[in-house]
Write an enzyme that holds these catalytic residues in place. Structure first.
Site, PDB file in Angstrom:
ATOM      1  N   LYS A 170       0.826  -1.207   0.000  1.00 15.12           N
ATOM      2  CA  LYS A 170       0.000   0.000   0.000  1.00 15.12           C
ATOM      3  C   LYS A 170       0.863   1.260   0.000  1.00 15.12           C
ATOM      4  O   LYS A 170       0.591   2.201  -0.767  1.00 15.12           O
ATOM      5  CB  LYS A 170      -0.929  -0.010   1.212  1.00 15.12           C
ATOM      6  N   VAL A 171       1.894   1.319   0.827  1.00 12.45           N
ATOM      7  CA  VAL A 171       2.711   2.542   0.834  1.00 12.45           C
ATOM      8  C   VAL A 171       3.551   2.649  -0.430  1.00 12.45           C
ATOM      9  O   VAL A 171       3.879   3.759  -0.864  1.00 12.45           O
ATOM     10  CB  VAL A 171       3.574   2.674   2.115  1.00 12.45           C
TER      11      VAL A 171
END
Length: 317
Positions: A170-171
């Site tokens: 996600k990051v």
């Protein structure tokens, strides 16, 4: 499955709305009394504490603005851990730190429960329609238990591996989205400075190798002038800061991300931490005296795809 939902903000509220819209039994908790009341009016029941929510539910979802907020809900006074036990699941849908979700997840597992990090990607407009993408890091057994929930909230669901893997991915994707936002802001400002028609410039980028999801969405609200994607500069800085921590732990020397961190720190210093993130273009508008606006673009993004059943995305092997 009775579901608890903690955090009814821009993303969480829309994900919770998808569960309610599709007939799930949902209890909610949020610091904002107006949000609690609004969801009660939609058919949710309101819990007194995270512990009470966990006691009454098989699964509790957290979707909160920071790792510290999630930690308070999980392990604080009357937190989820107080009522955690066999058969119960904690799903962390916040964008959070891999190390922190593993730390909290270990406590959940030690108490007999199961833990999942399952952040979302695709924008608030897709969260509203249940068409957002969801990553899920957990055991395969747990993934199969929660898949019906995830496919209610999202269109494309990817099992990423063990707990923490979804948060890393996600990051990574948020880093790429931020890089796209900054490059779109620069491209549109250069187009304006070079005397290009911005409607034509938008289409030239959209049909070319320079296109991206960010251009198709955020460039539109930039050109409209609203700059509203329901996402703020402080959240961007948090996300790319988390990406930097992942890179540092992996021993990867980055060049672009440290510069992006400085760009957003400067944007926050100038415009405030709660300024919409696409207004990072204002740094260029102020430096050049240009107004990067064009007619015919919407003030906010609306998902034009109808809500459809979600499904698991299987990577090629």
């Amino acid at each position: 499955m009775r579901i608890g939902f903690v955090g009814l903000g821009n993303v969480g509220g829309k994900l919770c709305g998808s569960l309610l819209r599709n007939g799930h039994d949902v209890g909610v908790l949020d610091l904002d009394a107006q949000k609690r009341a609004a969801f009660a009016a939609k058919g949710a029941w309101v819990a007194d504490s995270p512990a009470a929510l966990m006691e009454a539910c098989e699964a509790v979802i957290t979707c909160l603005p920071s790792p510290a907020a999630s930690a308070a809900v999980v392990e604080g006074e009357n937190g989820l851990l107080t009522a955690m036990g066999p058969g119960k699941i904690w799903l962390e849908m916040s964008t959070t730190d891999e190390a922190e979700v593993k730390r909290l997840g270990a406590k959940v597992i030690a108490a007999g429960g199961a833990a999942v990090d399952c952040p979302v990607s695709g924008g608030c407009h897709r969260a509203a329609t249940g068409n957002i993408a969801i990553f899920a890091g957990c055991t395969r057994e747990t993934f199969e238990r929660i898949l019906p929930l995830l496919t209610t909230m999202g269109r494309r669901v990817l099992h990423t591996g063990d707990l923490g893997s979804a948060s890393v991915l996600k990051v990574i994707t948020n880093f790429l989205a931020t890089a796209n936002l900054i490059s779109c802001a620069e491209a549109l400002t250069v187009a304006k400075g070079a005397g290009m028609d911005l409607n034509t410039a938008f289409e030239a980028i959209r049909i070319s190798s320079g296109n991206s999801f960010v251009h198709e969405t955020e460039s539109q609200v930039i050109l409209n002038g609203s700059r509203d994607i329901s996402f703020t500069m402080d959240l961007v800085l948090k996300d790319i800061g988390l990406f930097q921590e992942v890179a540092d732990r992996a021993g990867v020397p980055l060049e672009m991300n440290p510069l992006m961190i400085e760009i957003f720190r400067d944007g926050i210093a100038r415009f405030g931490e709660r300024e919409f993130s696409p207004n990072i273009i204002k740094r260029l508008e102020e430096a050049t005296g240009l107004s990067v606006l064009a007619p015919g673009f919407p003030p906010e993004m609306v998902d034009d795809e109808p809500e459809a059943p979600g499904y698991e995305v299987v990577p090629p092997r």
